[in-house]
Write a protein that holds these residues in place. Structure first.
Motif, PDB file in Angstrom:
ATOM      1  N   ASP A  88       9.238   2.603   3.336  1.00 48.41           N
ATOM      2  CA  ASP A  88       9.725   2.858   1.982  1.00 48.41           C
ATOM      3  C   ASP A  88      11.247   2.963   2.013  1.00 48.41           C
ATOM      4  N   SER A  92       9.689  -1.126  -0.841  1.00 44.16           N
ATOM      5  CA  SER A  92      10.209  -0.831  -2.177  1.00 44.16           C
ATOM      6  C   SER A  92      10.961  -2.015  -2.768  1.00 44.16           C
ATOM      7  N   PRO A 127       5.309  -9.023  -3.439  1.00 42.07           N
ATOM      8  CA  PRO A 127       3.916  -8.753  -3.057  1.00 42.07           C
ATOM      9  C   PRO A 127       3.421  -9.696  -1.961  1.00 42.07           C
ATOM     10  N   THR A 136      -1.709  -2.846  -0.338  1.00 40.50           N
ATOM     11  CA  THR A 136      -1.038  -2.878  -1.641  1.00 40.50           C
ATOM     12  C   THR A 136       0.315  -2.180  -1.532  1.00 40.50           C
ATOM     13  N   ARG A 137       1.190  -2.489  -2.474  1.00 37.17           N
ATOM     14  CA  ARG A 137       2.501  -1.828  -2.500  1.00 37.17           C
ATOM     15  C   ARG A 137       2.312  -0.310  -2.625  1.00 37.17           C
ATOM     16  N   GLN A 138       1.395   0.108  -3.478  1.00 37.39           N
ATOM     17  CA  GLN A 138       1.143   1.539  -3.682  1.00 37.39           C
ATOM     18  C   GLN A 138       0.725   2.214  -2.373  1.00 37.39           C
ATOM     19  N   ASP A 139      -0.187   1.600  -1.643  1.00 38.98           N
ATOM     20  CA  ASP A 139      -0.627   2.164  -0.361  1.00 38.98           C
ATOM     21  C   ASP A 139       0.513   2.171   0.658  1.00 38.98           C
ATOM     22  N   LEU A 158       3.707   2.315   0.086  1.00 41.08           N
ATOM     23  CA  LEU A 158       4.719   3.313  -0.256  1.00 41.08           C
ATOM     24  C   LEU A 158       4.221   4.735  -0.011  1.00 41.08           C
ATOM     25  N   ALA A 159       2.922   4.903  -0.045  1.00 38.24           N
ATOM     26  CA  ALA A 159       2.345   6.236   0.104  1.00 38.24           C
ATOM     27  C   ALA A 159       2.172   6.659   1.558  1.00 38.24           C
ATOM     28  N   ARG A 160       2.104   5.691   2.461  1.00 39.94           N
ATOM     29  CA  ARG A 160       1.775   5.992   3.854  1.00 39.94           C
ATOM     30  C   ARG A 160       2.403   4.921   4.745  1.00 39.94           C
TER      31      ARG A 160
END
Length: 133
Positions: free
Chosen positions: A19, A47, A51, A59-62, A64-66
């Motif tokens: 990230d 960030s 894609p 996924t981008r969300q995953d 960025l989360a971990r």
């Protein structure tokens, strides 16, 4: 007299997904980037990437989360396992990568990483307020 052919790598040994909008993450990644062979490691700022730069199943969300890394064989690893993989590729940290792969230590690191993730937003805010990046 023989001339050596330069070695080229068609794909990196390790792709690191981090990230780039997180000041904590950027600081830590900077430490590794100074030590790791840049030809054999790809650094992907999740960030800011498209894609298409992400592997199937991430996924981008995953991302960025971990923390995630992908080995040359396509295996996608997250959390403490991802750190162990990166450390195993990083001069000066290889011993830590070996230790982090031991089941008992890996379990402790994975739980500690989960706790860090809960506190990460607070730590990011504190860094932002103090003016550090």
């Amino acid at each position: 007299m023989m001339t050596e052919t330069p070695v080229t790598y068609s794909s990196p040994d390790l792709t690191v997904f981090y990230d780039g909008s997180c000041p904590l993450c950027c600081r830590e990644i900077a430490v590794y980037r100074r030590r790791v062979d840049s030809v054999r490691t790809r650094w992907t700022d999740v960030s800011a990437c498209t894609p298409e730069a992400l592997p199937e199943g991430l996924t981008r969300q995953d991302a960025l989360a971990r923390f995630h890394v992908q080995r040359a064989d396509g295996a996608l690893i997250s959390g403490a396992g991802a750190f162990a993989e990166l450390w195993a590729h990083t001069p000066g940290f290889r011993w830590l990568g070996f230790m982090a792969r031991l089941p008992m230590i890996h379990g402790v690191l994975d739980r500690a990483y989960g706790i860090f993730l809960c506190w990460r937003p607070v730590l990011q805010q504190l860094l932002s307020r103090s003016g550090e990046t």
